[in-house]
Motif scaffolding. Structure first.
Motif, PDB file in Angstrom:
ATOM      1  N   PRO A  18      21.930 -11.185 -17.521  1.00  0.00           N
ATOM      2  CA  PRO A  18      22.030 -10.758 -16.179  1.00  0.00           C
ATOM      3  C   PRO A  18      21.579 -10.259 -15.462  1.00  0.00           C
ATOM      4  N   HIS A  19      21.410  -8.930 -15.811  1.00  0.00           N
ATOM      5  CA  HIS A  19      20.945  -7.867 -15.061  1.00  0.00           C
ATOM      6  C   HIS A  19      18.976  -7.898 -15.432  1.00  0.00           C
ATOM      7  N   SER A  20      18.634  -8.597 -17.187  1.00  0.00           N
ATOM      8  CA  SER A  20      17.311  -7.577 -17.109  1.00  0.00           C
ATOM      9  C   SER A  20      17.224  -9.549 -16.290  1.00  0.00           C
ATOM     10  N   LEU A  21      17.347 -10.673 -16.100  1.00  0.00           N
ATOM     11  CA  LEU A  21      16.568 -11.890 -15.098  1.00  0.00           C
ATOM     12  C   LEU A  21      17.010 -11.115 -13.794  1.00  0.00           C
ATOM     13  N   GLN A  22      17.426 -10.464 -13.436  1.00  0.00           N
ATOM     14  CA  GLN A  22      17.917 -10.170 -11.990  1.00  0.00           C
ATOM     15  C   GLN A  22      16.132  -9.082 -12.080  1.00  0.00           C
ATOM     16  N   ARG A  23      16.115  -8.494 -12.550  1.00  0.00           N
ATOM     17  CA  ARG A  23      14.973  -7.547 -12.280  1.00  0.00           C
ATOM     18  C   ARG A  23      13.526  -8.308 -11.785  1.00  0.00           C
ATOM     19  N   SER A  24      14.165  -9.477 -13.347  1.00  0.00           N
ATOM     20  CA  SER A  24      12.720 -10.117 -13.130  1.00  0.00           C
ATOM     21  C   SER A  24      12.500 -10.344 -11.902  1.00  0.00           C
ATOM     22  N   TYR A  25      13.663 -11.270 -11.781  1.00  0.00           N
ATOM     23  CA  TYR A  25      13.127 -12.051  -9.925  1.00  0.00           C
ATOM     24  C   TYR A  25      13.007 -10.974  -8.911  1.00  0.00           C
ATOM     25  N   ARG A  26      13.781  -9.981  -8.613  1.00  0.00           N
ATOM     26  CA  ARG A  26      12.868  -8.720  -8.166  1.00  0.00           C
ATOM     27  C   ARG A  26      11.844  -9.074  -8.581  1.00  0.00           C
ATOM     28  N   ALA A  27      11.624  -8.658  -9.282  1.00  0.00           N
ATOM     29  CA  ALA A  27       9.376  -8.315 -10.021  1.00  0.00           C
ATOM     30  C   ALA A  27       8.497  -8.721  -9.139  1.00  0.00           C
ATOM     31  N   VAL A  28       9.282 -10.161  -9.336  1.00  0.00           N
ATOM     32  CA  VAL A  28       8.278 -11.577  -8.889  1.00  0.00           C
ATOM     33  C   VAL A  28       7.847 -11.611  -7.545  1.00  0.00           C
ATOM     34  N   VAL A  29       9.665 -11.191  -6.648  1.00  0.00           N
ATOM     35  CA  VAL A  29      10.130 -11.286  -5.255  1.00  0.00           C
ATOM     36  C   VAL A  29       9.330 -10.030  -4.588  1.00  0.00           C
ATOM     37  N   ILE A  30       9.472  -9.004  -5.123  1.00  0.00           N
ATOM     38  CA  ILE A  30       8.425  -7.924  -4.540  1.00  0.00           C
ATOM     39  C   ILE A  30       7.084  -8.219  -5.162  1.00  0.00           C
ATOM     40  N   ILE A  31       6.234  -8.741  -5.610  1.00  0.00           N
ATOM     41  CA  ILE A  31       5.209  -9.030  -6.148  1.00  0.00           C
ATOM     42  C   ILE A  31       5.235 -10.418  -5.025  1.00  0.00           C
ATOM     43  N   ALA A  32       5.422 -10.965  -4.715  1.00  0.00           N
ATOM     44  CA  ALA A  32       5.561 -11.358  -3.623  1.00  0.00           C
ATOM     45  C   ALA A  32       5.298 -11.771  -2.454  1.00  0.00           C
ATOM     46  N   VAL A  33       5.933 -10.524  -1.715  1.00  0.00           N
ATOM     47  CA  VAL A  33       6.295  -9.549  -0.581  1.00  0.00           C
ATOM     48  C   VAL A  33       5.221  -9.461  -0.676  1.00  0.00           C
ATOM     49  N   CYS A  34       4.557  -8.145  -1.775  1.00  0.00           N
ATOM     50  CA  CYS A  34       3.629  -7.784  -1.327  1.00  0.00           C
ATOM     51  C   CYS A  34       2.671  -8.237  -1.317  1.00  0.00           C
ATOM     52  N   GLY A  35       2.439  -8.971  -1.914  1.00  0.00           N
ATOM     53  CA  GLY A  35       1.009  -9.976  -1.798  1.00  0.00           C
ATOM     54  C   GLY A  35       1.024 -10.746  -0.237  1.00  0.00           C
ATOM     55  N   MET A  36       1.903 -11.117  -0.005  1.00  0.00           N
ATOM     56  CA  MET A  36       2.520 -11.394   1.765  1.00  0.00           C
ATOM     57  C   MET A  36       1.518 -10.317   2.684  1.00  0.00           C
ATOM     58  N   PHE A  37       2.208  -8.971   2.427  1.00  0.00           N
ATOM     59  CA  PHE A  37       2.261  -7.889   2.622  1.00  0.00           C
ATOM     60  C   PHE A  37       0.626  -7.706   2.959  1.00  0.00           C
ATOM     61  N   SER A  38       0.212  -7.828   1.860  1.00  0.00           N
ATOM     62  CA  SER A  38      -1.163  -7.508   1.917  1.00  0.00           C
ATOM     63  C   SER A  38      -2.116  -8.568   2.387  1.00  0.00           C
ATOM     64  N   TYR A  39      -1.802  -9.931   2.510  1.00  0.00           N
ATOM     65  CA  TYR A  39      -2.366 -10.758   2.987  1.00  0.00           C
ATOM     66  C   TYR A  39      -2.290 -10.617   4.736  1.00  0.00           C
ATOM     67  N   GLY A  40      -2.149 -10.530   4.641  1.00  0.00           N
ATOM     68  CA  GLY A  40      -1.450 -10.477   6.070  1.00  0.00           C
ATOM     69  C   GLY A  40      -1.832  -9.111   6.514  1.00  0.00           C
ATOM     70  N   GLY A  41      -1.580  -8.175   6.128  1.00  0.00           N
ATOM     71  CA  GLY A  41      -2.193  -6.729   6.686  1.00  0.00           C
ATOM     72  C   GLY A  41      -4.258  -7.343   7.394  1.00  0.00           C
ATOM     73  N   TYR A  42      -4.721  -7.896   5.875  1.00  0.00           N
ATOM     74  CA  TYR A  42      -6.095  -7.718   5.880  1.00  0.00           C
ATOM     75  C   TYR A  42      -6.645  -9.402   6.666  1.00  0.00           C
ATOM     76  N   SER A  43      -4.844  -9.893   7.041  1.00  0.00           N
ATOM     77  CA  SER A  43      -5.553 -10.853   8.067  1.00  0.00           C
ATOM     78  C   SER A  43      -5.687 -10.024   9.638  1.00  0.00           C
ATOM     79  N   MET A  44      -4.541  -9.060   9.479  1.00  0.00           N
ATOM     80  CA  MET A  44      -4.252  -8.234  11.163  1.00  0.00           C
ATOM     81  C   MET A  44      -5.559  -7.145  10.856  1.00  0.00           C
ATOM     82  N   PHE A  45      -6.077  -7.130   9.992  1.00  0.00           N
ATOM     83  CA  PHE A  45      -7.214  -6.282  10.246  1.00  0.00           C
ATOM     84  C   PHE A  45      -8.690  -7.304  10.234  1.00  0.00           C
ATOM     85  N   HIS A  46      -8.620  -8.343  10.238  1.00  0.00           N
ATOM     86  CA  HIS A  46      -9.233  -9.051  10.560  1.00  0.00           C
ATOM     87  C   HIS A  46      -9.308  -9.382  11.378  1.00  0.00           C
TER      88      HIS A  46
END
Length: 327
Positions: A18-46
């Motif tokens: 279960p710990h491995s699965l949780q780490r995988s999920y967290r990584a996916v979530v972090i990547i998704a959140v970072c993508g969202m922040f990156s997109y949001g930041g780019y949008s705000m900069f634009h």
């Protein structure tokens, strides 16, 4: 063949912890959140960049609007000044027209034609005014001894000394000895004769256009024969020389050596300008006036616009006089 069994080196998902699965999920979530922040930041900069560009454009448009507003205000002020200047010009034109009307009335000029310009009206008035001034300068007018009393007129009378009925070709002005005598018009001194007989000390002035004036019984002269004198020049003083019953001035005016009654000439001034032409019939006034008019018109043309029409209307008095001469 025996069935192959899964390799023990590749564990299945079921075997993951279960710990491995949780780490995988967290990584996916972090990547998704970072993508969202990156997109949001780019949008705000634009959006920020677009806002900045829009702000700069707005500032430029504002500056242009201010410049246009200032230019409009300046043009509005200029238009107001031009309108005021135009109003002033119209007012001045009305005043000028009124003055020209008054001058034409005084000079006896007929009402102007509808197509006559102000310049032509001014020229006509100037010519007529100059004609009058020229006539007053060249032809005897006014009393040679101001404020002297007239004691004897022109015509046939009984001579005060000889007691004989005789023609009196001039006017007699009672004046104390030494009363100044002034030239009634421009002239050349034709004769300065000293005598104890007849007309006594006598001056003869040769004016223009055939007019001559003479002054008799003088005490002394202030001019010499051949001297040119202007109107108003002191030419001598009254006396009691010659055949005389008392101090006085005998004044004559002749035209082509024919004696004229000096009284209309003595009374002649700007206020009764026409009267002389009506009272004195021995002078062809129409011809004389037209000659003077032509001379003055040429002078006006030489000092004015060379493109003006030389056929400027003459004064009404010229036309009236001409009509009278024809009658």
């Amino acid at each position: 063949m025996s069935q192959l069994e899964p390799s023990s080196s590749e564990p299945s998902l079921a075997n993951k912890s279960p710990h491995s699965l949780q780490r995988s999920y967290r990584a996916v979530v972090i990547i998704a959140v970072c993508g969202m922040f990156s997109y949001g930041g780019y949008s705000m900069f634009h959006l920020y960049q677009n806002a900045k560009i829009s702000q700069i454009k707005a500032q430029k448009l504002g500056a242009k609007a201010l410049a246009l507003s200032a230019s409009l205000s300046e043009e509005t002020a200029m238009n107001q000044d031009l309108n005021q200047a135009l109003a002033d010009k119209k007012k001045s034109l009305l005043v000028l027209n009124q003055r020209i009307d008054d001058m034409e009335t005084v000079l006896g000029i007929e009402p102007p034609a509808d197509n006559q310009t102000i310049e032509q009206r001014v020229d006509t008035a100037a010519i007529n005014s100059a004609v009058r001034a020229t006539l007053f300068q060249l032809i005897p007018n006014g009393a040679p001894t101001p404020n002297a009393q007239l004691t004897s007129g022109f015509g046939t009378r009984v001579h005060p000394i000889t007691k004989q009925r005789k023609r009196h070709d001039g006017l007699d002005f009672a004046a104390k000895i030494g009363t100044p005598i002034y030239a009634p018009a421009d002239a050349v001194i034709e004769r300065a004769r000293s005598s104890n007989y007849g007309y006594g000390n006598q001056l003869t002035l040769n004016h223009t256009m055939g007019f001559i004036s003479s002054y008799s019984h003088m005490s002394k002269f202030n001019v010499k024969q051949g001297e040119f004198v202007k109107k108003g020049k002191l030419i001598g003083w009254t006396g009691n020389s010659g055949l005389s019953t008392g101090p006085h001035l005998h004044y004559e005016i002749r035209f082509l050596d024919k004696p004229l009654n000096p009284r209309p000439f003595v009374k002649w001034d700007i206020d009764n300008f026409e009267d002389l032409f009506k009272q004195e019939k021995n002078v062809q006034w129409a011809s004389l006036l037209n000659t003077i008019n032509s001379m003055v018109a040429m002078q006006v043309q030489l000092t004015g616009d060379e493109n003006h029409d030389l056929d400027i209307a003459t004064a009404q008095h010229t036309q009236v006089s001409k009509k009278q001469a024809e009658d």
